[in-house]
Structures are given as structure tokens and as C-alpha cells.
Scaffold this motif. Structure first.
Motif, short mmCIF file in Angstrom:
data_model
loop_
_atom_site.label_atom_id
_atom_site.label_comp_id
_atom_site.label_asym_id
_atom_site.label_seq_id
_atom_site.Cartn_x
_atom_site.Cartn_y
_atom_site.Cartn_z
N ASP A 117 -14.99 28.12 50.49
CA ASP A 117 -15.81 27.48 52.35
C ASP A 117 -15.52 28.40 52.99
OD1 ASP A 117 -18.21 26.17 51.26
OD2 ASP A 117 -17.20 24.63 51.37
N LYS A 118 -14.45 28.76 53.18
CA LYS A 118 -13.52 29.66 53.70
C LYS A 118 -12.74 31.19 53.49
CE LYS A 118 -9.14 29.44 56.27
NZ LYS A 118 -8.09 28.46 56.98
N PRO A 119 -13.31 31.74 54.50
CA PRO A 119 -12.48 33.88 54.29
C PRO A 119 -11.11 33.47 53.91
CG PRO A 119 -13.95 33.62 56.17
CD PRO A 119 -14.23 32.06 55.69
N ARG A 120 -10.61 33.62 53.04
CA ARG A 120 -9.11 34.52 52.57
C ARG A 120 -8.94 35.71 52.46
NH1 ARG A 120 -7.28 29.46 52.78
NH2 ARG A 120 -8.66 27.58 51.87
N ALA A 121 -7.54 35.77 52.02
CA ALA A 121 -6.81 37.21 52.05
C ALA A 121 -7.24 38.30 51.17
CB ALA A 121 -5.49 37.14 52.62
N ILE A 122 -8.43 37.11 50.23
CA ILE A 122 -8.79 37.89 48.85
C ILE A 122 -9.66 38.36 48.81
CG2 ILE A 122 -9.66 35.71 47.84
CD1 ILE A 122 -7.87 39.22 45.82
N ASP A 123 -10.39 38.41 50.09
CA ASP A 123 -12.01 38.25 50.49
C ASP A 123 -11.79 39.67 50.82
OD1 ASP A 123 -14.11 36.60 49.52
OD2 ASP A 123 -12.24 35.04 50.87
N ALA A 124 -10.13 39.83 51.72
CA ALA A 124 -10.35 41.27 52.71
C ALA A 124 -10.55 42.87 51.67
CB ALA A 124 -9.24 41.29 52.80
N ASP A 125 -9.78 42.36 50.19
CA ASP A 125 -9.58 43.07 48.66
C ASP A 125 -10.89 43.40 48.38
OD1 ASP A 125 -8.92 44.73 47.50
OD2 ASP A 125 -7.25 43.23 46.24
N LEU A 126 -11.88 42.40 48.07
CA LEU A 126 -12.64 42.68 47.26
C LEU A 126 -13.96 42.76 47.69
CD1 LEU A 126 -14.88 41.48 44.44
CD2 LEU A 126 -14.49 39.58 45.88
N TYR A 127 -14.09 42.30 49.08
CA TYR A 127 -15.80 43.15 50.08
C TYR A 127 -15.09 45.18 50.36
CZ TYR A 127 -18.01 43.72 54.21
OH TYR A 127 -18.88 44.22 55.01
N SER A 128 -13.72 45.29 49.93
CA SER A 128 -13.47 46.45 49.94
C SER A 128 -13.82 46.88 48.94
CB SER A 128 -12.05 47.02 50.34
OG SER A 128 -11.75 47.75 50.48
N MET A 129 -13.56 46.45 47.41
CA MET A 129 -14.20 47.09 46.27
C MET A 129 -15.21 47.27 46.13
SD MET A 129 -10.60 48.91 44.64
CE MET A 129 -9.04 48.44 45.03
N LEU A 130 -15.67 46.25 46.63
CA LEU A 130 -17.64 46.36 46.33
C LEU A 130 -18.18 47.01 47.23
CD1 LEU A 130 -18.21 42.38 46.34
CD2 LEU A 130 -18.08 44.05 44.05
N ARG A 131 -17.30 47.35 48.39
CA ARG A 131 -17.92 48.24 49.50
C ARG A 131 -18.02 49.54 48.81
NH1 ARG A 131 -19.21 47.28 55.03
NH2 ARG A 131 -20.37 49.71 55.11
N HIS A 132 -16.60 50.03 48.14
CA HIS A 132 -16.42 51.11 48.02
C HIS A 132 -17.01 52.01 46.54
CE1 HIS A 132 -13.80 53.07 50.84
NE2 HIS A 132 -13.72 51.87 51.70
N SER A 133 -17.24 50.35 46.25
CA SER A 133 -17.76 51.20 44.77
C SER A 133 -19.41 51.27 44.53
CB SER A 133 -17.50 49.90 43.80
OG SER A 133 -17.47 48.86 43.79
N LEU A 134 -19.94 50.06 45.20
CA LEU A 134 -21.41 49.64 45.68
C LEU A 134 -22.65 50.39 46.41
CD1 LEU A 134 -21.95 46.04 44.67
CD2 LEU A 134 -21.21 48.13 43.01
N TYR A 135 -21.55 50.42 47.57
CA TYR A 135 -22.85 51.26 48.71
C TYR A 135 -22.04 52.25 49.64
CZ TYR A 135 -24.12 46.37 48.83
OH TYR A 135 -24.90 45.20 48.71
N VAL A 136 -21.29 53.21 48.24
CA VAL A 136 -21.03 55.04 48.55
C VAL A 136 -22.47 55.45 47.49
CG1 VAL A 136 -19.04 54.70 48.66
CG2 VAL A 136 -19.43 54.13 46.72
#
Length: 238
Positions: free
Chosen positions: A190-209
Motif C-alpha cells: 500500500d505504500k510507495p518504496r524506493a524500489i518503486d523509483a526504479d520500477l517506474y523508471s524502467m517501465l517508463r523507459h521501456s513502455l512509454y518511449v
């Protein structure tokens, strides 16, 4: 103020590098004040530890490189509002996912379509140079830099596989990410963690480019991953 040395922004992202983006995500998520400092490619060897970005220079002059090491440093100096209450077991899980994202998924879903494939490389060049005109001399420099990245891809081992094999590994990673996320709001619950900074970046850089790839199509078909990206964007505007 923390100075973050970066390449160049693109695609509504803070940087063309998923590792710089990961660090910026963390800084935003933890409300740390920072300044972005573009770093010309021809200065990397001289200025950047390991010859790569990101690196930071903190207010006291401390220089730290590597996105994961920088985040660890920031936690130690400024506190750990995202992960301090995680159990030892959950911290181990986050470390394992960090390794998968940074040392496996990155190669299959960022390097493969962006650097290895000719069509992706031609798409990428205008963003690398910020829209500047690419004459023969600059093109030679860019192609030489591409050669270094592809050589690293081969040296890592991923580049020795066929395109189909690489993308099958990317799909396996996306299955694992999607299955672990499930219907949770954030990756660990339920709470954002540091791993979300990494996962969100990798998904954005692979799916929304703007790079066509099997990994992109496969990931965009997973509704929980696209909903997760939308949720992160809404919460942090990044």
C-alpha cells in the motif's frame, strides 16, 4: 543543494537514462531538493566516476556515482522515509528486484531496442543530440559511442543471444513483475518504496518511449502495469 549530473531530458521524462530517471524519481518521492546539471558526453570520462551518469555532488562536496549507491548514500545522510520500516526480508526482496531491473531487464528492454537494433538507433539519435543537426563528424562520434554500448551488451552476455531470445527474457521479466505487483497499489504493497523509483523508471523507459519492440507491446498489454504507471504519475507528477 544536491546537484544531479544528467544527460538530457526527453519523452516527458527527466532524462534519456533510466538510471538518472530512477534517481530523480527517488528525490521527488522523498522531497529532497536537487538541481539537474547536464553533462556533455565528451566530459564523461574526465568528470564522471566510472565514466557514466548519474552522479551527484552533495552540498558538502561529496561526489557519489551509480544510482543505487547514490540512493543508499541519501538514505544514510537524509533519512529513509520510504524503506525504514521494511522488514529485513522485504529489504532483501527489494534488493533482488533492484538487481533484476538494473542488471537484466535494462539490457533486454532498453539496450536491445534502443542501441542494438538499427531502427531504434536511428530513432534515438535526434534525442541524444537534443535535436541538433548531425553532420558526418558527429555521426561518427555517435556511432562510435553506440559501438561501445553494443560491446558492453556483448560483454554482459545478453548481446550474444538472438533478438528473439532477448525478447523472450524480457517477457519473462515482465510476467514476473506483473505477477508480483498483482493488484497492489505499489510494488511492495500500500505504500510507495524506493524500489518503486526504479520500477517506474524502467517501465517508463521501456513502455512509454518511441522505440518499437516486443517488450514494449508485451508490457503495454498488461493492464496492471499500465495502471501502476498512471498511479505513480498521478501521485508524483513524474
Amino acid at each position: 543543494m544536491i546537484k544531479v549530473f544528467q544527460y538530457i531530458p526527453a519523452w516527458n521524462l527527466p532524462d534519456i537514462s533510466p538510471y538518472v530517471t530512477k534517481l530523480v524519481n527517488y528525490l521527488v518521492m522523498t522531497d529532497l531538493v536537487y538541481e539537474m546539471v547536464p553533462q556533455p558526453l565528451d566530459q564523461l570520462t574526465a568528470d564522471a566516476p566510472h565514466g557514466k551518469l548519474p552522479y551527484i555532488i552533495d552540498a558538502d562536496g561529496t561526489k557519489i556515482a551509480d544510482s543505487t549507491q547514490i540512493i543508499s548514500y541519501l538514505k544514510g545522510k537524509y533519512g529513509d522515509p520510504l524503506d525504514a520500516d521494511l522488514s529485513a526480508s522485504d529489504k532483501a526482496i527489494c534488493l533482488a528486484w533492484n538487481r533484476l531491473l538494473d542488471e537484466h531487464y535494462y539490457w533486454t528492454s532498453v539496450i536491445q531496442p534502443r542501441w542494438r537494433e538499427d531502427r531504434g538507433w536511428e530513432t534515438y539519435i535526434p534525442y541524444i543530440v537534443g535535436g541538433a543537426e548531425v553532420g558526418p563528424d558527429l555521426r561518427a562520434v555517435l556511432d562510435g559511442f553506440r559501438g561501445l554500448i553494443v560491446s558492453e551488451f556483448d560483454g554482459q552476455g545478453m548481446g550474444r543471444r538472438s533478438d528473439d531470445e532477448v525478447y523472450k527474457l524480457a517477457e519473462d521479466d515482465l510476467d514476473a513483475i506483473s505477477n508480483f505487483l498483482g493488484d497492489k497499489p505499489f510494488f511492495m504493497g500500500d505504500k510507495p518504496r524506493a524500489i518503486d523509483a526504479d520500477l517506474y523508471s524502467m517501465l517508463r523507459h521501456s513502455l512509454y518511449v518511441p522505440f518499437a519492440s516486443r517488450a514494449k507491446d508485451y508490457g503495454l498489454a498488461k493492464t496492471n502495469l499500465t495502471a501502476y504507471c498512471h498511479r505513480m504519475n498521478e501521485k508524483y507528477n513524474i
